[in-house]
Scaffold this motif. Structure first.
Motif, PDB file in Angstrom:
ATOM      1  N   ASP A  38     -38.281 -21.547 -12.920  1.00 55.21           N
ATOM      2  CA  ASP A  38     -38.247 -21.108 -11.380  1.00 55.21           C
ATOM      3  C   ASP A  38     -38.986 -22.179 -10.958  1.00 55.21           C
ATOM      4  O   ASP A  38     -39.915 -22.939 -11.190  1.00 55.21           O
ATOM      5  CB  ASP A  38     -39.211 -19.977 -11.402  1.00 55.21           C
ATOM      6  CG  ASP A  38     -39.006 -19.152 -10.078  1.00 55.21           C
ATOM      7  OD1 ASP A  38     -38.938 -19.646  -9.115  1.00 55.21           O
ATOM      8  OD2 ASP A  38     -38.727 -17.832 -10.302  1.00 55.21           O
ATOM      9  N   ALA A  98     -44.342 -18.028  -8.811  1.00 56.06           N
ATOM     10  CA  ALA A  98     -43.307 -17.152  -9.743  1.00 56.06           C
ATOM     11  C   ALA A  98     -43.750 -17.401 -11.115  1.00 56.06           C
ATOM     12  O   ALA A  98     -43.456 -16.442 -12.018  1.00 56.06           O
ATOM     13  CB  ALA A  98     -41.990 -17.102  -9.081  1.00 56.06           C
ATOM     14  N   ARG A 107     -46.932 -15.843 -12.190  1.00 53.84           N
ATOM     15  CA  ARG A 107     -46.747 -14.652 -12.214  1.00 53.84           C
ATOM     16  C   ARG A 107     -46.342 -14.065 -13.743  1.00 53.84           C
ATOM     17  O   ARG A 107     -46.574 -13.081 -14.544  1.00 53.84           O
ATOM     18  CB  ARG A 107     -45.955 -13.878 -11.223  1.00 53.84           C
ATOM     19  CG  ARG A 107     -45.523 -12.435 -11.382  1.00 53.84           C
ATOM     20  CD  ARG A 107     -46.703 -11.392 -11.482  1.00 53.84           C
ATOM     21  NE  ARG A 107     -46.240 -10.219 -11.466  1.00 53.84           N
ATOM     22  CZ  ARG A 107     -46.806  -9.116 -11.824  1.00 53.84           C
ATOM     23  NH1 ARG A 107     -48.027  -9.127 -12.039  1.00 53.84           N
ATOM     24  NH2 ARG A 107     -46.375  -7.632 -11.750  1.00 53.84           N
ATOM     25  N   ASP A 109     -34.931 -18.085 -13.075  1.00 53.97           N
ATOM     26  CA  ASP A 109     -34.272 -18.012 -11.613  1.00 53.97           C
ATOM     27  C   ASP A 109     -32.760 -18.103 -11.404  1.00 53.97           C
ATOM     28  O   ASP A 109     -32.563 -19.098 -12.107  1.00 53.97           O
ATOM     29  CB  ASP A 109     -35.579 -18.623 -10.765  1.00 53.97           C
ATOM     30  CG  ASP A 109     -35.244 -18.048  -9.491  1.00 53.97           C
ATOM     31  OD1 ASP A 109     -34.784 -17.076  -9.011  1.00 53.97           O
ATOM     32  OD2 ASP A 109     -35.678 -18.925  -8.425  1.00 53.97           O
ATOM     33  N   VAL A 112     -34.063 -13.662 -14.090  1.00 55.48           N
ATOM     34  CA  VAL A 112     -35.425 -12.939 -13.223  1.00 55.48           C
ATOM     35  C   VAL A 112     -35.227 -13.520 -11.581  1.00 55.48           C
ATOM     36  O   VAL A 112     -35.371 -14.720 -11.416  1.00 55.48           O
ATOM     37  CB  VAL A 112     -36.838 -13.481 -13.732  1.00 55.48           C
ATOM     38  CG1 VAL A 112     -37.727 -12.774 -12.817  1.00 55.48           C
ATOM     39  CG2 VAL A 112     -36.935 -13.152 -15.058  1.00 55.48           C
ATOM     40  N   ALA A 114     -34.788 -12.461  -7.409  1.00 56.25           N
ATOM     41  CA  ALA A 114     -34.813 -11.563  -6.117  1.00 56.25           C
ATOM     42  C   ALA A 114     -33.380 -11.150  -5.520  1.00 56.25           C
ATOM     43  O   ALA A 114     -33.449 -10.199  -4.553  1.00 56.25           O
ATOM     44  CB  ALA A 114     -35.591 -12.213  -4.960  1.00 56.25           C
ATOM     45  N   THR A 116     -35.154  -7.915 -11.384  1.00 53.25           N
ATOM     46  CA  THR A 116     -35.229  -8.218 -10.278  1.00 53.25           C
ATOM     47  C   THR A 116     -36.636  -8.329  -9.762  1.00 53.25           C
ATOM     48  O   THR A 116     -37.480  -7.422 -10.295  1.00 53.25           O
ATOM     49  CB  THR A 116     -34.454  -7.250  -9.172  1.00 53.25           C
ATOM     50  OG1 THR A 116     -35.079  -5.777  -9.482  1.00 53.25           O
ATOM     51  CG2 THR A 116     -32.875  -7.165  -9.134  1.00 53.25           C
ATOM     52  N   LYS A 117     -37.176  -8.982  -8.867  1.00 54.99           N
ATOM     53  CA  LYS A 117     -38.413  -9.572  -8.421  1.00 54.99           C
ATOM     54  C   LYS A 117     -38.962  -8.344  -7.474  1.00 54.99           C
ATOM     55  O   LYS A 117     -38.226  -7.958  -6.826  1.00 54.99           O
ATOM     56  CB  LYS A 117     -38.598 -10.958  -7.929  1.00 54.99           C
ATOM     57  CG  LYS A 117     -38.326 -12.158  -8.963  1.00 54.99           C
ATOM     58  CD  LYS A 117     -38.409 -13.250  -8.150  1.00 54.99           C
ATOM     59  CE  LYS A 117     -38.458 -14.544  -8.919  1.00 54.99           C
ATOM     60  NZ  LYS A 117     -38.318 -15.872  -8.592  1.00 54.99           N
ATOM     61  N   PRO A 118     -40.183  -8.010  -7.497  1.00 55.70           N
ATOM     62  CA  PRO A 118     -41.424  -8.228  -8.565  1.00 55.70           C
ATOM     63  C   PRO A 118     -41.165  -7.570  -9.693  1.00 55.70           C
ATOM     64  O   PRO A 118     -40.554  -6.472  -9.844  1.00 55.70           O
ATOM     65  CB  PRO A 118     -42.401  -7.692  -7.727  1.00 55.70           C
ATOM     66  CG  PRO A 118     -41.993  -6.609  -7.019  1.00 55.70           C
ATOM     67  CD  PRO A 118     -40.639  -7.110  -6.314  1.00 55.70           C
ATOM     68  N   VAL A 119     -41.390  -8.192 -10.847  1.00 55.89           N
ATOM     69  CA  VAL A 119     -40.966  -7.775 -12.145  1.00 55.89           C
ATOM     70  C   VAL A 119     -42.188  -6.879 -12.498  1.00 55.89           C
ATOM     71  O   VAL A 119     -43.458  -7.473 -12.689  1.00 55.89           O
ATOM     72  CB  VAL A 119     -40.814  -8.992 -13.089  1.00 55.89           C
ATOM     73  CG1 VAL A 119     -40.739  -8.437 -14.524  1.00 55.89           C
ATOM     74  CG2 VAL A 119     -39.450  -9.559 -12.751  1.00 55.89           C
TER      75      VAL A 119
END
Length: 246
Positions: free
Chosen positions: A9, A14, A17, A57, A84, A86, A104-107
């Motif tokens: 990513d 991200a 996280r 991403d 992963v 958005a 999809t974010k947020p995971v």
């Protein structure tokens, strides 16, 4: 099995996280083995390091995650891909690239664990198919969880109706399968002592006389680590004696 995961990513926050979430995963356990901020960095890592999974991403500078996933398929040991992102609109294309999952974010932790459970099943199946790399464990599903029992800990395998009891010194497990399949899968490790039982060759400690309520007077084997004895059929007594070096 602790999954080795590559995080890709371009946003540091991200990646952080996902790294935190991976550290919280317990079923299965997973670790962020490496991180990359671009497709080029990811490809360089894959050339020198093995990963079970790659969390990708999609929107990144240069080659995007979809292009990276296509390139990873040509790697010597390609990691399984979980997207992963958005953005929801790329899901169809993602699965055309054999993605294991699309998050999809947020995971959420629960959602990530579900994806990694899919990765684990596929990774274990892949290992089992590879020549000269028979797994050194039994994978058993019980009470809503998956348990990996190392083969060196297995003392005996006993047919019980449609299941097989897998006995270690510490516990018993039920495996859905047949003794014949297990005997063929792990040649040489187990000795058949009865139509319904296989014992680990290196666990055999003694051949003793025993009176069984169902089979009457006969022979039985004692195994390391447990008090229980297992009956030996008449035709297998000679094989047990040979295994003991008598």
């Amino acid at each position: 099995m602790t999954l080795q995961v590559l995080i890709v990513d371009d946003e540091a926050l991200a990646r952080s996280r996902l790294r935190t979430l991976l550290g919280e995963c317990r079923q299965p356990e997973a670790v962020a083995a490496a991180e990359a901020a671009s497709a080029a960095q990811a490809m360089a890592l894959v050339q020198h390091q093995r990963f079970d999974a790659a969390l990708l991403d999609i929107h990144m500078p240069g080659a995007d995650g979809l292009q990276l996933a296509a390139a990873l398929r040509e790697a010597p040991e390609p990691p399984l891909v979980v997207f992963v992102t958005a953005h929801t609109e790329h899901a169809v294309h993602a699965f055309e690239l054999d993605a294991v999952d699309y998050l999809t974010k947020p995971v959420r932790l629960e959602r990530l664990q579900t994806a990694l459970q899919k990765v684990e099943r596929l990774a274990l199946a892949r290992q089992a198919r590879e020549p000269d790399s028979a797994p050194d464990w039994l994978l058993i599903s019980e009470r809503g969880r998956t348990v990996r029992v190392p083969l060196p800990e297995v003392l005996y395998l006993k047919a019980e109706l449609k299941y097989v009891t897998v006995r270690t010194a510490a516990a018993s497990h039920l495996l859905d399968g047949s003794l014949s399949q297990l005997e063929d899968k792990f040649p040489g490790r187990f000795l058949r002592i009865h139509r319904n039982a296989l014992v680990a060759r290196n666990a055999i400690r003694a051949l003793v006389r025993h009176n069984d309520p169902d089979e009457g007077e006969g022979w039985a084997v004692r195994l390391a680590g447990i008090d229980e004895v297992l009956m030996v059929s008449r035709r297998q007594v000679a094989a047990v004696r040979e295994a003991l070096g008598e």
